[in-house]
Every structure is written in structure tokens, then in C-alpha cells.
Design a protein around this motif. Structure first.
Motif, PDB file in Angstrom:
ATOM      1  N   GLU A  57     -31.192  -4.322  -1.367  1.00  0.00           N
ATOM      2  CA  GLU A  57     -30.081  -5.252  -1.242  1.00  0.00           C
ATOM      3  C   GLU A  57     -29.970  -5.812   0.169  1.00  0.00           C
ATOM      4  O   GLU A  57     -30.407  -5.189   1.148  1.00  0.00           O
ATOM      5  N   ILE A  58     -29.407  -7.006   0.281  1.00  0.00           N
ATOM      6  CA  ILE A  58     -29.101  -7.609   1.581  1.00  0.00           C
ATOM      7  C   ILE A  58     -27.761  -7.058   2.046  1.00  0.00           C
ATOM      8  O   ILE A  58     -26.772  -7.109   1.317  1.00  0.00           O
ATOM      9  N   TYR A  59     -27.705  -6.516   3.264  1.00  0.00           N
ATOM     10  CA  TYR A  59     -26.468  -5.911   3.743  1.00  0.00           C
ATOM     11  C   TYR A  59     -25.860  -6.634   4.942  1.00  0.00           C
ATOM     12  O   TYR A  59     -24.766  -6.293   5.374  1.00  0.00           O
ATOM     13  N   ARG A  60     -26.563  -7.620   5.475  1.00  0.00           N
ATOM     14  CA  ARG A  60     -25.981  -8.476   6.518  1.00  0.00           C
ATOM     15  C   ARG A  60     -26.573  -9.859   6.343  1.00  0.00           C
ATOM     16  O   ARG A  60     -27.784 -10.008   6.218  1.00  0.00           O
ATOM     17  N   SER A  61     -25.724 -10.891   6.337  1.00  0.00           N
ATOM     18  CA  SER A  61     -26.226 -12.229   6.078  1.00  0.00           C
ATOM     19  C   SER A  61     -25.385 -13.261   6.812  1.00  0.00           C
ATOM     20  O   SER A  61     -24.161 -13.119   6.918  1.00  0.00           O
ATOM     21  N   LEU A  62     -26.052 -14.286   7.327  1.00  0.00           N
ATOM     22  CA  LEU A  62     -25.401 -15.444   7.909  1.00  0.00           C
ATOM     23  C   LEU A  62     -26.048 -16.684   7.303  1.00  0.00           C
ATOM     24  O   LEU A  62     -27.269 -16.738   7.162  1.00  0.00           O
ATOM     25  N   PRO A  63     -25.262 -17.684   6.910  1.00  0.00           N
ATOM     26  CA  PRO A  63     -25.838 -18.822   6.185  1.00  0.00           C
ATOM     27  C   PRO A  63     -26.763 -19.660   7.051  1.00  0.00           C
ATOM     28  O   PRO A  63     -26.546 -19.825   8.250  1.00  0.00           O
ATOM     29  N   ALA A  64     -27.820 -20.175   6.417  1.00  0.00           N
ATOM     30  CA  ALA A  64     -28.678 -21.150   7.086  1.00  0.00           C
ATOM     31  C   ALA A  64     -27.902 -22.447   7.254  1.00  0.00           C
ATOM     32  O   ALA A  64     -27.126 -22.844   6.384  1.00  0.00           O
TER      33      ALA A  64
END
Length: 395
Positions: free
Chosen positions: A167-174
Motif C-alpha cells: 500500500e501507499i502510505y505517504r502521497s503528494l499529488p503530481a
């Protein structure tokens, strides 16, 4: 039975396979393509990435391919401009931006020479899972291979990650999209230039070729695609007129334009029972800083070190892989946030003030170039007290 199966034989997977094989482990390296094969890339390798190639005895091989050495950088944000270069890092006073059709075969051949078994043109269809643990891979041709650990080095759309449930646990939008192509007949050093809601990157690759890339906000994607060539050249003219003049005065585009909407910036869980992820499979940040290849080298070595500890029985594998993920995240978080921030092509006031300071104070500019080179950490450069010092001096 292999100690490790590595899925993906580019700038993360081949070094992992090479380093494990050099330590005596039985390694299978597979990739669905056959080298030489191109792929989407910024091509740029900072000094900290070249340092890894030097340590692996591969830097001279790369330098001998006709890749163009760079010793000058021009970086700008709006009207603020800095020029210079980093201090030598472990004797390395250049950077390179090789085509992937040059770099990736070097890495693959090094893995093969180290003793890894290499299968090109071998697509993986699914993971073999037994009792909740990844135990190997099954190829599209029905071949089944087993290993103590399967390593996904198969990019942002990683099959290994997907089937392992990472799973992805940290994300910032492109925030932006990229278009790029290659030209001959230009004389250009390294440029990274941000104008108003647009950016131009340009640097030589090798054998007389030059990469030119532009970035624009995602909201302009459809509009830009209505006239790719005209809009591309207009961005270059707006941001770096000198390069636009060279293109008009004799530059020849040698390949079609490539357009990419990059995935969001993310950290993905990168280890579990019988599996691990490296490179873009586990961690991806905005390409505006061009650190993808260098980070892949560093993280490949970090993962290989931890895997060796587990495979050699020096510590539990789960503990070793947890340390790999933790160390990777700690070393990259500031760069991850910085790339996502400038990927929006509009700096927040504090960062804009820092950039203005870089243009006025050679000492700070030198630190910034050393940050790019990997000689100074982001945590040190962007420490609150250092940022306050730079901003205060610029007033």
C-alpha cells in the motif's frame, strides 16, 4: 532455488542483482524487455550517483561511451538566476546524463559478470504465494522459479507491488506534466529554468545529442496537446530565449516528442514476507529534480546490504528489510517534499526568498549546488536556522 529473484533490470534492479551476486548469493534477474531498450527518463546522474558507479568500478565504462561531461549549471526561478557547480565529491567533478540505451546495458552486463543469472525478454505473470509468503515468480511462459526473496524493481506500475499488496502510505499529488525530445546541433550545458507556470530543462546526453524538456501545470494538458511542437517551442522561447535561438538557428530534432503525466509522489510499503521493492516501485518523487537514477543506485545498495544480512543469517530478514525502508525514508523525505513543492512551478514565499538569497550570496549558491551533488543533505540545507540565515542575509 534462488536466494533472490529480481524483477526489472534497469537502474535499480540490475545493481541489486550485481551487488548480491558479488557477495556470493544465487540471483535470478529477469526483465520483460531486451537491452538496449529505451525508457522514460531524465537521464541525469548527480555526483552522488556517479560515486556509486565509481565504487562499483563502472564509472570509467560509462565515461568511455561518449557521454558528455558537464561542469556548469544554470538554474533560475523567474528573474533570479544562479550559475556554478558543486565542489568535487570524492574526486568526481562532473555529471553525466547518458541515454538509457547506454546506461542500462552497462548495469545489466555488470550483474551478469558478477554471476547473476540473467533472462531478458522474460515477463513475469504472477507471484507464487505460499502460506501468506511470496515464494517465487511464474513467467508468462509458464516457468516457475522459487527464491527466498522476490525484489520488485519494476517501476511505478510494479506487478510485484500490486500482487504483494504493497500500500501507499505517504502521497503528494503530481502538479505538472512533461514533454521532451532530443536535438542535435546544439551547444548547451545544464539548465533548469522555471518561468511563470512553466519550466525548461536542457542538458547534453552524448554523441552530440541534447535533451530538452518542458513542464506545465496539469490543467494545461489538453490545451498543450492541441499543438505540441508549437507550444513546446513557445515555452522554450519564453523561458530560455538563448536556447530557442539555437534551435531555430540549426538545431535538428532527432526523435518524436514524448509526453508524460507522471504519477503522484508516493512512498509505498516496500517489504513484506518474502518480498521487497526498490526504485520507483517503492518510492517516486517529482522528476523536476532529476534524482531518480541516483536515488535508485543508493537505494539499490542499501537494499542489497540489508538483504545480505538477512540471507547470511546475520539478523532476521524482516528486521533487516524494515530497517531498509526506514533508512530510505529518513534519507529522502526532505527531498521528496522539496521536489513536490517545486513541481508545482510556483514557490511558496519562504522558498522564493531562499532562491533570491542564492542569487545574491555565492556562499549559499555553492551550498545549493553541493546539495544537488549530494554532498549536503536536505535536512542540513533546509534546517530552519539555515533558511532564516539565508533569508536574513538577502534582505
Amino acid at each position: 532455488m534462488y536466494d533472490a529473484i529480481v524483477v526489472g533490470a534497469r537502474c535499480a534492479g540490475s545493481p541489486v542483482a550485481m551487488l548480491l551476486a558479488r557477495r556470493g548469493h544465487r540471483v535470478l534477474l529477469v526483465d520483460k524487455v531486451t537491452q538496449p531498450s529505451d525508457t522514460v527518463s531524465t537521464h541525469y546522474i548527480q555526483q552522488y550517483g556517479l560515486r556509486k558507479l565509481k565504487e562499483w568500478d563502472l564509472l570509467d565504462t560509462l565515461a568511455g561511451t561518449g557521454v558528455t561531461p558537464m561542469r556548469r549549471m544554470t538554474i533560475s526561478y523567474r528573474d533570479s538566476l544562479i550559475e556554478g557547480f558543486a565542489d568535487p565529491l570524492d574526486g568526481i567533478d562532473v555529471t553525466y546524463a547518458p541515454r538509457r540505451t547506454v546506461l542500462d546495458p552497462i548495469l545489466l552486463e555488470a550483474a551478469d559478470a558478477a554471476g547473476a543469472e540473467v533472462r531478458q525478454g522474460h515477463a513475469v505473470r504472477e507471484l507464487i504465494v505460499e502460506d501468506g509468503r511470496v515464494a517465487g515468480v511464474q513467467g508468462a511462459d509458464g516457468t516457475r522459479d522459487r527464491a527466498s526473496v522476490v525484489i520488485g524493481a519494476d517501476g511505478s506500475g510494479s506487478l510485484v507491488a500490486r500482487q504483494a499488496g504493497a500500500e501507499i502510505y505517504r502521497s503528494l499529488p503530481a502538479e505538472s506534466f512533461v514533454y521532451y525530445s532530443y536535438w542535435s546541433g546544439l551547444d548547451i550545458h545544464f539548465h533548469s529554468r522555471i518561468g511563470v507556470d512553466q519550466q525548461v530543462g536542457a542538458w547534453p546526453t552524448g554523441d552530440g545529442g541534447t535533451l530538452i524538456a518542458i513542464m506545465k501545470p496539469l490543467s494545461r494538458w489538453d490545451e498543450f496537446r492541441s499543438d505540441v511542437e508549437g507550444n513546446f517551442l513557445q515555452v522554450v522561447k519564453d523561458v530560455v530565449p538563448d536556447i530557442a535561438e539555437q534551435i531555430a538557428g540549426g538545431g535538428e530534432r532527432t526523435e518524436p516528442f514524448h509526453g508524460i503525466r507522471y504519477p503522484d509522489n508516493y512512498y509505498r510499503r516496500s517489504h513484506g514476507p518474502g518480498w521487497a521493492l526498490v526504485g520507483d516501485a517503492g518510492y517516486h518523487k517529482d522528476p523536476i529534480t532529476g534524482q531518480g537514477i541516483s536515488d535508485a543506485f543508493v537505494h539499490a545498495e542499501l537494499l542489497a546490504d540489508r538483504l545480505h544480512e538477512g540471507l547470511a543469517g546475520e539478523r532476521p530478514m524482516a528486521e533487516a528489510l524494515a530497517d531498509y525502508e526506514r533508512e530510505r525514508d529518513e534519507r529522502t523525505l526532505s527531498a521528496f517534499k522539496f521536489a513536490a513543492t517545486i513541481g508545482a512551478l510556483k514557490l511558496p514565499p519562504e522558498l522564493e526568498a531562499v532562491f533570491n538569497a542564492l542569487g545574491r550570496e555565492p556562499e549559499y549558491a555553492r551550498d545549493f549546488f553541493n546539495l544537488i551533488a549530494g554532498a549536503i543533505t536536505g535536512e542540513r540545507f533546509f534546517a530552519p536556522e539555515n533558511v532564516a540565515r539565508m533569508i536574513g542575509a538577502a534582505k
